[in-house]
Design a protein around this motif. Structure first.
Motif, PDB file in Angstrom:
ATOM      1  N   GLU A   1      15.098  39.021  21.799  1.00 19.15           N
ATOM      2  CA  GLU A   1      13.799  39.034  21.706  1.00 19.15           C
ATOM      3  C   GLU A   1      13.345  40.361  22.521  1.00 19.15           C
ATOM      4  OE1 GLU A   1      11.330  35.676  22.196  1.00 19.15           O
ATOM      5  OE2 GLU A   1       9.586  36.904  22.959  1.00 19.15           O
ATOM      6  N   PRO A   2      12.490  41.355  21.965  1.00 26.58           N
ATOM      7  CA  PRO A   2      12.242  42.484  22.917  1.00 26.58           C
ATOM      8  C   PRO A   2      11.565  41.947  24.098  1.00 26.58           C
ATOM      9  CG  PRO A   2      11.439  42.720  20.626  1.00 26.58           C
ATOM     10  CD  PRO A   2      12.113  41.167  20.737  1.00 26.58           C
ATOM     11  N   GLU A   3      11.655  42.792  25.053  1.00 33.91           N
ATOM     12  CA  GLU A   3      11.097  42.720  26.408  1.00 33.91           C
ATOM     13  C   GLU A   3      10.712  43.776  27.104  1.00 33.91           C
ATOM     14  OE1 GLU A   3      13.778  40.071  28.428  1.00 33.91           O
ATOM     15  OE2 GLU A   3      15.134  41.767  29.139  1.00 33.91           O
ATOM     16  N   VAL A   4       9.461  43.497  28.142  1.00 32.60           N
ATOM     17  CA  VAL A   4       9.367  44.804  29.022  1.00 32.60           C
ATOM     18  C   VAL A   4      10.128  44.463  30.158  1.00 32.60           C
ATOM     19  CG1 VAL A   4       7.570  45.323  30.542  1.00 32.60           C
ATOM     20  CG2 VAL A   4       6.900  44.254  28.147  1.00 32.60           C
ATOM     21  N   THR A   5      10.722  45.622  30.661  1.00 32.39           N
ATOM     22  CA  THR A   5      11.586  45.769  31.519  1.00 32.39           C
ATOM     23  C   THR A   5      11.083  46.592  32.717  1.00 32.39           C
ATOM     24  OG1 THR A   5      12.808  47.541  30.576  1.00 32.39           O
ATOM     25  CG2 THR A   5      13.924  45.410  30.238  1.00 32.39           C
ATOM     26  N   GLN A   6      11.128  46.243  33.969  1.00 31.62           N
ATOM     27  CA  GLN A   6      10.784  46.786  35.134  1.00 31.62           C
ATOM     28  C   GLN A   6      11.828  47.157  36.198  1.00 31.62           C
ATOM     29  OE1 GLN A   6       6.863  44.002  35.299  1.00 31.62           O
ATOM     30  NE2 GLN A   6       6.863  45.888  36.981  1.00 31.62           N
ATOM     31  N   THR A   7      11.677  48.355  37.016  1.00 33.28           N
ATOM     32  CA  THR A   7      12.649  48.841  37.999  1.00 33.28           C
ATOM     33  C   THR A   7      11.738  49.494  39.160  1.00 33.28           C
ATOM     34  OG1 THR A   7      13.279  50.736  36.866  1.00 33.28           O
ATOM     35  CG2 THR A   7      14.812  48.882  36.410  1.00 33.28           C
ATOM     36  N   PRO A   8      12.027  49.292  40.288  1.00 36.83           N
ATOM     37  CA  PRO A   8      13.301  48.337  40.592  1.00 36.83           C
ATOM     38  C   PRO A   8      12.668  46.957  40.861  1.00 36.83           C
ATOM     39  CG  PRO A   8      12.019  49.132  42.404  1.00 36.83           C
ATOM     40  CD  PRO A   8      11.290  49.861  41.508  1.00 36.83           C
ATOM     41  N   SER A   9      13.450  45.626  40.888  1.00 40.35           N
ATOM     42  CA  SER A   9      13.022  44.334  41.038  1.00 40.35           C
ATOM     43  C   SER A   9      12.258  44.355  42.398  1.00 40.35           C
ATOM     44  CB  SER A   9      13.936  43.303  40.774  1.00 40.35           C
ATOM     45  OG  SER A   9      15.192  43.640  41.620  1.00 40.35           O
ATOM     46  N   HIS A  10      12.637  44.796  43.379  1.00 37.26           N
ATOM     47  CA  HIS A  10      12.262  44.789  44.651  1.00 37.26           C
ATOM     48  C   HIS A  10      12.374  46.032  45.538  1.00 37.26           C
ATOM     49  CE1 HIS A  10      12.155  42.240  49.016  1.00 37.26           C
ATOM     50  NE2 HIS A  10      10.947  43.200  48.407  1.00 37.26           N
ATOM     51  N   GLN A  11      11.277  46.564  46.239  1.00 37.23           N
ATOM     52  CA  GLN A  11      11.196  47.619  47.008  1.00 37.23           C
ATOM     53  C   GLN A  11      10.449  47.409  48.240  1.00 37.23           C
ATOM     54  OE1 GLN A  11      10.352  51.339  45.057  1.00 37.23           O
ATOM     55  NE2 GLN A  11      10.663  52.707  46.716  1.00 37.23           N
ATOM     56  N   VAL A  12      11.201  47.907  49.465  1.00 37.11           N
ATOM     57  CA  VAL A  12      10.682  47.783  50.611  1.00 37.11           C
ATOM     58  C   VAL A  12      10.432  49.319  50.954  1.00 37.11           C
ATOM     59  CG1 VAL A  12      10.845  47.144  53.199  1.00 37.11           C
ATOM     60  CG2 VAL A  12      11.998  45.626  51.157  1.00 37.11           C
ATOM     61  N   THR A  13       9.109  49.505  51.559  1.00 33.86           N
ATOM     62  CA  THR A  13       8.705  51.055  51.855  1.00 33.86           C
ATOM     63  C   THR A  13       8.049  50.864  53.097  1.00 33.86           C
ATOM     64  OG1 THR A  13       7.777  53.055  50.891  1.00 33.86           O
ATOM     65  CG2 THR A  13       6.612  51.071  50.547  1.00 33.86           C
ATOM     66  N   GLN A  14       8.114  51.978  53.716  1.00 32.76           N
ATOM     67  CA  GLN A  14       7.167  52.164  55.005  1.00 32.76           C
ATOM     68  C   GLN A  14       5.796  52.813  54.474  1.00 32.76           C
ATOM     69  OE1 GLN A  14       9.390  54.888  57.919  1.00 32.76           O
ATOM     70  NE2 GLN A  14       9.843  52.767  59.013  1.00 32.76           N
ATOM     71  N   MET A  15       4.949  52.238  55.454  1.00 31.94           N
ATOM     72  CA  MET A  15       3.363  52.605  55.109  1.00 31.94           C
ATOM     73  C   MET A  15       3.237  54.191  55.287  1.00 31.94           C
ATOM     74  SD  MET A  15       0.522  51.021  57.534  1.00 31.94           S
ATOM     75  CE  MET A  15       0.892  51.614  58.935  1.00 31.94           C
ATOM     76  N   GLY A  16       2.405  54.442  54.263  1.00 28.50           N
ATOM     77  CA  GLY A  16       2.458  55.910  53.928  1.00 28.50           C
ATOM     78  C   GLY A  16       3.255  56.830  53.071  1.00 28.50           C
ATOM     79  N   GLN A  17       4.329  56.051  52.799  1.00 27.23           N
ATOM     80  CA  GLN A  17       5.339  56.689  51.719  1.00 27.23           C
ATOM     81  C   GLN A  17       4.900  56.577  50.414  1.00 27.23           C
ATOM     82  OE1 GLN A  17       8.398  58.270  52.555  1.00 27.23           O
ATOM     83  NE2 GLN A  17       7.461  58.191  54.489  1.00 27.23           N
ATOM     84  N   GLU A  18       5.362  57.156  49.604  1.00 23.85           N
ATOM     85  CA  GLU A  18       5.189  57.341  48.110  1.00 23.85           C
ATOM     86  C   GLU A  18       5.925  56.345  47.065  1.00 23.85           C
ATOM     87  OE1 GLU A  18       4.207  60.846  45.551  1.00 23.85           O
ATOM     88  OE2 GLU A  18       6.246  60.353  44.549  1.00 23.85           O
ATOM     89  N   VAL A  19       5.651  55.718  46.518  1.00 24.77           N
ATOM     90  CA  VAL A  19       6.473  54.853  45.660  1.00 24.77           C
ATOM     91  C   VAL A  19       5.967  54.815  44.251  1.00 24.77           C
ATOM     92  CG1 VAL A  19       6.450  52.091  45.001  1.00 24.77           C
ATOM     93  CG2 VAL A  19       6.568  52.809  47.173  1.00 24.77           C
ATOM     94  N   ILE A  20       6.981  54.800  43.368  1.00 24.35           N
ATOM     95  CA  ILE A  20       7.052  54.866  41.870  1.00 24.35           C
ATOM     96  C   ILE A  20       7.764  53.741  41.227  1.00 24.35           C
ATOM     97  CG2 ILE A  20       7.619  56.268  39.827  1.00 24.35           C
ATOM     98  CD1 ILE A  20       7.789  58.685  41.549  1.00 24.35           C
ATOM     99  N   LEU A  21       7.030  52.866  40.554  1.00 25.63           N
ATOM    100  CA  LEU A  21       7.469  51.657  39.750  1.00 25.63           C
ATOM    101  C   LEU A  21       7.502  52.156  38.484  1.00 25.63           C
ATOM    102  CD1 LEU A  21       5.191  49.152  41.638  1.00 25.63           C
ATOM    103  CD2 LEU A  21       7.489  49.700  42.347  1.00 25.63           C
ATOM    104  N   ARG A  22       8.670  51.732  37.830  1.00 22.59           N
ATOM    105  CA  ARG A  22       8.923  52.080  36.465  1.00 22.59           C
ATOM    106  C   ARG A  22       9.079  50.979  35.481  1.00 22.59           C
ATOM    107  NH1 ARG A  22      11.442  55.696  39.715  1.00 22.59           N
ATOM    108  NH2 ARG A  22      11.203  58.077  39.025  1.00 22.59           N
TER     109      ARG A  22
END
Lengths: 116, 115
Positions: free
Chosen positions: A1-22
């Protein structure tokens, strides 16, 4: 069955950093969404996207957030300068139609973001 | 502002028993969704209710919508352990236009089914 996929499953980042969720939405879907769920709280709408532009956004979706569909398959959420309160599970979702006759919104597994 | 309230928030059931989860919402809508979420997992679509009086059933779960009362129910029949999860209702406003897919979720009902 088609599904929506996401990466990363878990990300730890420092305050003030940029994050991109896909996200890769279901291939024939035209409407895309981001939601978030802070631990123990309800799921909250962030933004909807159609035809390469934002359809609607919530008050949470301020200037620190942006979305993009850089190619034919990916849909991204960028947080420019993360804050501690951005720690949450971020869900991508998609739907085939906007018209609500039988419209189902499908959610991905989520990306758990921890800001330290 | 659309508000969605679920009750109860916590439900501990014995296997084999019946129970109902209620979802009240504050503004006109005839589009209501029920989702299931297992711990650490995504939201699984259970039901999409699109009109007043809509009733849908899948296995031991049955959902209904009363748009005049602004109320949806999720009825559980003869509960089994596998139904243990968090159940969310979500409402899509009737504003039309760009509001499609802008769901407002209830707080969720944590259901635990025990022997």
């Amino acid at each position: 069955e088609p599904e929506v996929t996401q990466t990363p499953s878990h990300q730890v980042t420092q305050m003030g950093q940029e994050v991109i969720l896909r996200c890769v939405p279901i291939s024939n879907h035209l409407y895309f969404y981001w939601y978030r769920q802070i631990l123990g709280q309800k799921v909250e709408f962030l933004v909807s996207f159609y035809n390469n532009e934002i359809s609607e956004k919530s008050e949470i979706f301020d200037d620190q957030f942006s979305v993009e569909r850089p190619d034919g398959s990916n849909f991204t959420l960028k947080i420019r300068s993360t804050k501690l309160e951005d720690s949450a599970m971020y869900f991508c979702a998609s739907s085939e139609y906007a018209v609500s006759s039988g419209n189902t919104i499908y959610f991905g597994e989520g990306s758990w973001l921890t800001v330290v | 502002e659309l508000k969605v309230e679920q009750n109860p928030l916590f439900l501990s059931m014995q296997e084999g028993k019946n129970y109902t989860i209620y979802c009240n919402y504050s503004t006109t809508s005839d589009r209501l969704y029920w989702y299931r979420q297992d711990p650490g997992k995504s939201l699984e679509s259970l039901f999409v209710l699109l009109s007043n009086g809509a009733v849908k059933q899948e296995g031991r779960l049955m959902a209904s919508l009363d748009t005049k009362a602004r109320l949806s129910t999720l009825h559980i029949t003869a509960a089994v352990h596998d139904l243990s999860a968090t159940y969310f209702c979500a409402v899509e406003p009737n504003a039309g236009g760009t509001s499609y897919g802008k769901l407002t979720f209830g707080q969720g009902t944590i259901l635990t089914v025990h022997p």
